[in-house]
Scaffold this motif. Structure first.
Motif, PDB file in Angstrom:
ATOM      1  N   ASP A   9       4.798 -19.351   2.736  1.00  0.00           N
ATOM      2  CA  ASP A   9       5.866 -19.994   3.501  1.00  0.00           C
ATOM      3  C   ASP A   9       7.186 -19.873   2.736  1.00  0.00           C
ATOM      4  O   ASP A   9       7.180 -19.749   1.507  1.00  0.00           O
ATOM      5  N   PRO A  10       8.325 -19.907   3.433  1.00  0.00           N
ATOM      6  CA  PRO A  10       9.613 -19.753   2.757  1.00  0.00           C
ATOM      7  C   PRO A  10       9.792 -20.742   1.607  1.00  0.00           C
ATOM      8  O   PRO A  10       9.623 -21.954   1.777  1.00  0.00           O
ATOM      9  N   ARG A 197      -1.125 -11.702   6.346  1.00  0.00           N
ATOM     10  CA  ARG A 197      -2.575 -11.647   6.176  1.00  0.00           C
ATOM     11  C   ARG A 197      -3.004 -10.580   5.162  1.00  0.00           C
ATOM     12  O   ARG A 197      -4.076  -9.981   5.260  1.00  0.00           O
ATOM     13  N   THR A 198      -2.152 -10.330   4.184  1.00  0.00           N
ATOM     14  CA  THR A 198      -2.479  -9.398   3.113  1.00  0.00           C
ATOM     15  C   THR A 198      -2.731 -10.194   1.850  1.00  0.00           C
ATOM     16  O   THR A 198      -2.250 -11.316   1.702  1.00  0.00           O
ATOM     17  N   ALA A 199      -3.519  -9.634   0.938  1.00  0.00           N
ATOM     18  CA  ALA A 199      -3.743 -10.294  -0.345  1.00  0.00           C
ATOM     19  C   ALA A 199      -4.007  -9.246  -1.418  1.00  0.00           C
ATOM     20  O   ALA A 199      -4.597  -8.193  -1.153  1.00  0.00           O
ATOM     21  N   SER A 238       8.867 -15.534   0.805  1.00  0.00           N
ATOM     22  CA  SER A 238       8.544 -15.766   2.217  1.00  0.00           C
ATOM     23  C   SER A 238       7.441 -14.781   2.576  1.00  0.00           C
ATOM     24  O   SER A 238       6.961 -14.031   1.711  1.00  0.00           O
ATOM     25  N   GLN A 239       7.060 -14.747   3.846  1.00  0.00           N
ATOM     26  CA  GLN A 239       6.079 -13.751   4.281  1.00  0.00           C
ATOM     27  C   GLN A 239       6.663 -12.342   4.275  1.00  0.00           C
ATOM     28  O   GLN A 239       5.921 -11.362   4.330  1.00  0.00           O
ATOM     29  N   ASP A 240       7.981 -12.250   4.180  1.00  0.00           N
ATOM     30  CA  ASP A 240       8.646 -10.944   4.264  1.00  0.00           C
ATOM     31  C   ASP A 240       9.131 -10.416   2.921  1.00  0.00           C
ATOM     32  O   ASP A 240       9.592  -9.272   2.840  1.00  0.00           O
ATOM     33  N   ARG A 241       9.043 -11.239   1.847  1.00  0.00           N
ATOM     34  CA  ARG A 241       9.637 -10.808   0.579  1.00  0.00           C
ATOM     35  C   ARG A 241       8.913 -11.438  -0.605  1.00  0.00           C
ATOM     36  O   ARG A 241       8.581 -12.625  -0.582  1.00  0.00           O
ATOM     37  N   ILE A 242       8.693 -10.628  -1.642  1.00  0.00           N
ATOM     38  CA  ILE A 242       8.089 -11.126  -2.875  1.00  0.00           C
ATOM     39  C   ILE A 242       8.907 -10.663  -4.077  1.00  0.00           C
ATOM     40  O   ILE A 242       9.734  -9.743  -3.979  1.00  0.00           O
ATOM     41  N   ILE A 243       8.647 -11.302  -5.227  1.00  0.00           N
ATOM     42  CA  ILE A 243       9.183 -10.860  -6.510  1.00  0.00           C
ATOM     43  C   ILE A 243       8.009 -10.346  -7.335  1.00  0.00           C
ATOM     44  O   ILE A 243       6.966 -11.000  -7.435  1.00  0.00           O
ATOM     45  N   SER A 244       8.179  -9.153  -7.909  1.00  0.00           N
ATOM     46  CA  SER A 244       7.112  -8.545  -8.689  1.00  0.00           C
ATOM     47  C   SER A 244       7.698  -7.863  -9.918  1.00  0.00           C
ATOM     48  O   SER A 244       8.914  -7.640 -10.015  1.00  0.00           O
ATOM     49  N   ARG A 245       6.819  -7.483 -10.848  1.00  0.00           N
ATOM     50  CA  ARG A 245       7.259  -6.839 -12.087  1.00  0.00           C
ATOM     51  C   ARG A 245       7.705  -5.406 -11.843  1.00  0.00           C
ATOM     52  O   ARG A 245       7.078  -4.661 -11.099  1.00  0.00           O
ATOM     53  N   GLU A 263       9.114  -6.771   1.786  1.00  0.00           N
ATOM     54  CA  GLU A 263      10.126  -6.350   0.823  1.00  0.00           C
ATOM     55  C   GLU A 263       9.707  -6.780  -0.583  1.00  0.00           C
ATOM     56  O   GLU A 263       9.271  -7.924  -0.788  1.00  0.00           O
ATOM     57  N   VAL A 264       9.834  -5.881  -1.530  1.00  0.00           N
ATOM     58  CA  VAL A 264       9.474  -6.176  -2.928  1.00  0.00           C
ATOM     59  C   VAL A 264      10.723  -6.082  -3.792  1.00  0.00           C
ATOM     60  O   VAL A 264      11.364  -5.018  -3.851  1.00  0.00           O
ATOM     61  N   THR A 265      11.082  -7.186  -4.439  1.00  0.00           N
ATOM     62  CA  THR A 265      12.170  -7.183  -5.417  1.00  0.00           C
ATOM     63  C   THR A 265      11.546  -7.060  -6.794  1.00  0.00           C
ATOM     64  O   THR A 265      10.812  -7.957  -7.228  1.00  0.00           O
ATOM     65  N   GLU A 266      11.812  -5.953  -7.460  1.00  0.00           N
ATOM     66  CA  GLU A 266      11.231  -5.701  -8.778  1.00  0.00           C
ATOM     67  C   GLU A 266      12.214  -6.126  -9.867  1.00  0.00           C
ATOM     68  O   GLU A 266      13.393  -5.783  -9.817  1.00  0.00           O
TER      69      GLU A 266
END
Length: 289
Positions: A9-10, A197-199, A238-245, A263-266
């Motif tokens: 969730d946001p 629904r991804t993991a 959110s369901q549309d964006r994550i932060i990753s390494r 969307e992935v913000t690295e």
């Protein structure tokens, strides 16, 4: 107001790790996981990376808080996820295994005081042998996934069943141990929902993957080398964006996440992972929705 019913969730309000005063007094340092044997990070590197992390969050409109300084005897306040967690509209204050981490919660008391107290909204284990850490708990799709791991014991799972079993389906997960050749510290180092629904999953860390995971998610599988670099330990905005390494071994996983329409913000984030925790470990969401 606190609230969290899903990992995706946001994100509206979050506590992130405190890098200031890290390892200020080495005399109090305690080896809390195997990763630290390769050396502790430098404070200047922590500052640069946590400042970047904070900027991405604030630019996304997230209210960012930082723990208060507890004292020299708490040498590490980088990973607030483990000291507590919002479940529904209640805050679980965890009971930590490692001695040096048991005082970290004092750094967030100021924020807990703001939680309405017209009913018991702060839940605390009532037994000194009931161990729970926030990295072992994930909440999604009406399920509360809880790992029995190096840091959370069966008594902790039973406590969560007692406290939250009427609101959530408690899904116990047995993690493979160090003796079984797996150094997975917490559940979020081997499983993490992203999007609708991804993991992400490191299956080798599970003794058995529960049907609640197999039936509800399209799985992106992480290999052992990627797990070691905490490719699963992302933070959803959110369901549309994550932060990753931004790391060579995490990039293939980030690309798979993008294929799922997310969307992935690295961000370069190498210092905290050297202590065993990445973005999810270094964040404690207080409000999602």
């Amino acid at each position: 107001m606190i609230q969290q019913h899903s990992e995706t969730d946001p994100l509206q309000k979050v506590i992130i790790g405190r890098y200031e005063n890290y390892n200020e007094s080495p005399a109090y340092a305690e080896l809390v996981n195997e990763d630290q044997k390769s050396g502790l990070p430098q404070r200047n590197q922590l500052k640069e990376e946590f400042d970047s992390f904070r900027k991405v969050l604030t630019d996304a409109g997230v209210e960012v808080l930082v723990p208060d300084y507890v004292g020299r005897f708490v040498y590490d306040q980088l990973t607030p996820r483990d000291i507590g967690m919002v479940i529904g509209d209640k805050f679980l204050l965890c009971n930590m295994v490692k001695r040096s981490r048991r005082y970290e919660s004092a750094g967030i008391f100021r924020y807990l005081h703001a939680i309405p107290d017209d009913e018991p909204n702060i839940i605390i284990p009532d037994s000194p042998t009931c161990f729970i850490e926030g990295g072992d708990i994930l909440i999604d799709k009406g399920n509360l996934f809880v790992a029995v791991s190096q840091r959370t014991n069966p008594e902790g799972v039973a406590f969560l069943q007692e406290q939250f079993g009427n609101e959530f389906n408690i899904v116990p997960i047995e993690a493979r141990s160090l003796a079984e050749g797996e150094n997975v510290l917490h559940l979020d180092c081997m499983f993490n929902p992203v999007g609708e629904r991804t993991a992400l999953i490191y299956e080798e860390g599970f003794k058995q993957v529960p049907r609640e995971i197999l039936n509800n998610y399209d799985l992106i599988r992480v290999n052992k080398a990627q797990q070691r670099e905490l490719a699963t330990n992302i933070l959803s905005l959110s369901q549309d964006r994550i932060i990753s390494r931004d790391h060579p071994l995490c990039k293939p996983i980030n690309d798979e996440i993008r294929k799922a329409g997310i969307e992935v913000t690295e961000i370069t984030f190498d210092a905290a992972p050297a202590t065993g925790g990445s973005f999810r470990c270094c964040s404690l969401p207080l409000r999602r929705g």
